[in-house]
Motif scaffolding. Sequence first.
Motif, PDB file in Angstrom:
ATOM      1  N   UNK A 103       0.853  -1.188   0.000  1.00 27.76           N
ATOM      2  CA  UNK A 103       0.000   0.000   0.000  1.00 27.76           C
ATOM      3  C   UNK A 103       0.886   1.234   0.000  1.00 27.76           C
ATOM      4  N   UNK A 104       0.399   2.278  -0.643  1.00 25.69           N
ATOM      5  CA  UNK A 104       1.079   3.559  -0.697  1.00 25.69           C
ATOM      6  C   UNK A 104       0.090   4.603  -1.161  1.00 25.69           C
ATOM      7  N   UNK A 105       0.518   5.852  -1.200  1.00 29.14           N
ATOM      8  CA  UNK A 105      -0.289   6.930  -1.762  1.00 29.14           C
ATOM      9  C   UNK A 105       0.490   7.540  -2.913  1.00 29.14           C
ATOM     10  N   UNK A 106      -0.191   7.784  -4.038  1.00 30.95           N
ATOM     11  CA  UNK A 106       0.495   8.325  -5.202  1.00 30.95           C
ATOM     12  C   UNK A 106      -0.415   9.182  -6.041  1.00 30.95           C
ATOM     13  N   UNK A 107       0.204  10.073  -6.821  1.00 29.72           N
ATOM     14  CA  UNK A 107      -0.576  10.931  -7.704  1.00 29.72           C
ATOM     15  C   UNK A 107      -0.781  10.232  -9.054  1.00 29.72           C
ATOM     16  N   UNK A 108      -1.580  10.816  -9.964  1.00 25.58           N
ATOM     17  CA  UNK A 108      -1.843  10.138 -11.242  1.00 25.58           C
ATOM     18  C   UNK A 108      -0.589   9.807 -12.033  1.00 25.58           C
ATOM     19  N   UNK A 109       0.427  10.686 -11.971  1.00 19.11           N
ATOM     20  CA  UNK A 109       1.667  10.386 -12.686  1.00 19.11           C
ATOM     21  C   UNK A 109       2.332   9.142 -12.114  1.00 19.11           C
ATOM     22  N   UNK A 110       2.325   9.012 -10.797  1.00 13.24           N
ATOM     23  CA  UNK A 110       2.939   7.849 -10.169  1.00 13.24           C
ATOM     24  C   UNK A 110       2.155   6.572 -10.450  1.00 13.24           C
ATOM     25  N   UNK A 111       0.840   6.700 -10.596  1.00 15.79           N
ATOM     26  CA  UNK A 111       0.026   5.549 -11.001  1.00 15.79           C
ATOM     27  C   UNK A 111       0.458   5.064 -12.380  1.00 15.79           C
ATOM     28  N   UNK A 112       0.663   5.997 -13.294  1.00 15.31           N
ATOM     29  CA  UNK A 112       1.107   5.632 -14.639  1.00 15.31           C
ATOM     30  C   UNK A 112       2.497   5.012 -14.603  1.00 15.31           C
ATOM     31  N   UNK A 113       3.386   5.589 -13.795  1.00 15.36           N
ATOM     32  CA  UNK A 113       4.741   5.061 -13.703  1.00 15.36           C
ATOM     33  C   UNK A 113       4.749   3.629 -13.190  1.00 15.36           C
ATOM     34  N   UNK A 114       3.943   3.335 -12.171  1.00 24.46           N
ATOM     35  CA  UNK A 114       3.879   1.985 -11.628  1.00 24.46           C
ATOM     36  C   UNK A 114       3.326   0.992 -12.650  1.00 24.46           C
ATOM     37  N   UNK A 115       2.306   1.397 -13.396  1.00 26.65           N
ATOM     38  CA  UNK A 115       1.768   0.528 -14.445  1.00 26.65           C
ATOM     39  C   UNK A 115       2.803   0.254 -15.527  1.00 26.65           C
ATOM     40  N   UNK A 116       3.616   1.240 -15.819  1.00 27.13           N
ATOM     41  CA  UNK A 116       4.601   1.102 -16.892  1.00 27.13           C
ATOM     42  C   UNK A 116       5.807   0.280 -16.466  1.00 27.13           C
ATOM     43  N   UNK A 117       6.277   0.463 -15.235  1.00 31.79           N
ATOM     44  CA  UNK A 117       7.589  -0.058 -14.868  1.00 31.79           C
ATOM     45  C   UNK A 117       7.594  -1.190 -13.852  1.00 31.79           C
ATOM     46  N   UNK A 118       6.514  -1.425 -13.140  1.00 32.99           N
ATOM     47  CA  UNK A 118       6.545  -2.506 -12.152  1.00 32.99           C
ATOM     48  C   UNK A 118       6.589  -3.861 -12.847  1.00 32.99           C
ATOM     49  N   UNK A 119       7.519  -4.709 -12.414  1.00 30.71           N
ATOM     50  CA  UNK A 119       7.626  -6.064 -12.959  1.00 30.71           C
ATOM     51  C   UNK A 119       6.953  -7.085 -12.054  1.00 30.71           C
ATOM     52  N   UNK A 120       6.654  -6.711 -10.805  1.00 29.73           N
ATOM     53  CA  UNK A 120       6.185  -7.676  -9.822  1.00 29.73           C
ATOM     54  C   UNK A 120       4.719  -7.514  -9.456  1.00 29.73           C
ATOM     55  N   UNK A 121       4.163  -6.299  -9.596  1.00 29.77           N
ATOM     56  CA  UNK A 121       2.759  -6.076  -9.243  1.00 29.77           C
ATOM     57  C   UNK A 121       1.842  -6.723 -10.273  1.00 29.77           C
ATOM     58  N   UNK A 122       0.715  -7.233  -9.794  1.00 34.37           N
ATOM     59  CA  UNK A 122      -0.275  -7.796 -10.706  1.00 34.37           C
ATOM     60  C   UNK A 122      -1.172  -6.717 -11.289  1.00 34.37           C
ATOM     61  N   UNK A 123      -1.474  -5.692 -10.502  1.00 27.59           N
ATOM     62  CA  UNK A 123      -2.292  -4.568 -10.932  1.00 27.59           C
ATOM     63  C   UNK A 123      -1.939  -3.346 -10.081  1.00 27.59           C
ATOM     64  N   UNK A 124      -2.420  -2.189 -10.486  1.00 26.88           N
ATOM     65  CA  UNK A 124      -2.327  -0.974  -9.677  1.00 26.88           C
ATOM     66  C   UNK A 124      -3.764  -0.529  -9.395  1.00 26.88           C
ATOM     67  N   UNK A 125      -4.208  -0.723  -8.152  1.00 28.43           N
ATOM     68  CA  UNK A 125      -5.585  -0.454  -7.759  1.00 28.43           C
ATOM     69  C   UNK A 125      -5.656   0.841  -6.961  1.00 28.43           C
ATOM     70  N   UNK A 126      -6.653   1.663  -7.268  1.00 30.86           N
ATOM     71  CA  UNK A 126      -6.891   2.923  -6.562  1.00 30.86           C
ATOM     72  C   UNK A 126      -8.089   2.736  -5.647  1.00 30.86           C
ATOM     73  N   UNK A 127      -7.887   2.876  -4.338  1.00 33.86           N
ATOM     74  CA  UNK A 127      -8.986   2.698  -3.395  1.00 33.86           C
ATOM     75  C   UNK A 127      -9.883   3.930  -3.411  1.00 33.86           C
TER      76      UNK A 127
END
Length: 390
Positions: free
Chosen positions: A38-62
């Motif tokens: 869990x973390x807090x991030x802005x829309x740019x960071x959401x995009x960065x995680x979707x683009x570059x994470x190799x281990x996450x299955x998804x990026x979910x916004x609560x």
Amino acid sequence: MPLPLFLPCAAGVEALLEAEVRSLLPQVRVDARRGGVVLAGDPREVMLLNLESRLAQRVLIEVAEGGYRGEDDLYALARSVDWGDWISPRQTLRVDTTAQKSPLKSLNFAALRIKDAVCDQLREASGERPSVDLARPDLSLVLHLGPERAQLYVDSSGESLFKRGWRADTGDAPLKETLAAAMLAAAGWQGRADAGGAEARAEMQRLRSRAKERVHAPAVPIIASDLSFRMVDFARRNAERAGVAHAIEFHGGDALERPAPSLPPELPGTLMLNPPYGERIEVGGKARSAARDDGGPPGRVRRVPRDSAEDRSTPGDFFPRLAAHWKKAYTAHPAGWTAWILSPDMRLPSAMRLKESRRVPLWNGPIECRLFRFDLVAGSARGRGAAEAS
């Protein structure tokens, strides 16, 4: 304003994912919890995680969280969200549900109540309501139900992040890219000799450009191999789609006969193996032939029908023979080799007559596994990173 995020991952990968996210977003606080981070991030960071994470299955916004006892509580929870910020009446949505010790009898009905809340709110505001699209919705929602509390997420990824679009060719029991990346992360292998409106699209393009700027020529040799030449061909074509075929040397052949690749004397080697096991697929090659010899005249092999993937198993002498081959072929290199094997068999080190130096808990879907490390040392029963994947 920062968005509360949850990045789910395979069980056992949480600490590795936490380290990855910290490296991508060093200024952000990241906390691992069961099933993800869990973390807090802005829309740019959401995009960065979707683009570059190799281990996450998804990026979910609560978007909502609260207690519940029945489906009406879930409806009220979803009505608390301003859905006009996420979807228009002319777009489509989909709701998926996960649960852990939930008292509700029907997860489908729970998802239906979330969908009703979104549609009712938009219809009251505009006179129109969105429709459901199970295949390619404009908005994907994920409802997670615990024993007493529920979380509602917007799925910013759309598709699971292991589906990057280049693996069009697959064989039996393929390993998800996210789990393959987790195996390499657990091994500490980094491929080095030292071992998202118009504004959102523009920012995503900048992130893509920066990522492309970091592309470099391979620093170490990478060799991928499989007994089946058909699977090797699949892997080569998928690598071409991913744009990395130039960085990988592909081979076919039996693991019990494969010689160690030639490496510079100062470069240590890493073997990464996801072998057949009963729940996935049977072994082939020399090990399969030996297992099917019915004890008759020399050279005669008993022919048996091809089993389903669920019924196949690995011959009992495969791993001892593999260990013997490794001791013979991989212990002469001056910088040493380290072998990593993913297996659900907790007795694997005993079967191989090797002493593991590390075991990392990982889950391959519903199968609880361990990633065993063996340090291959000449003249020793102990099993000591280029990477060879099998």
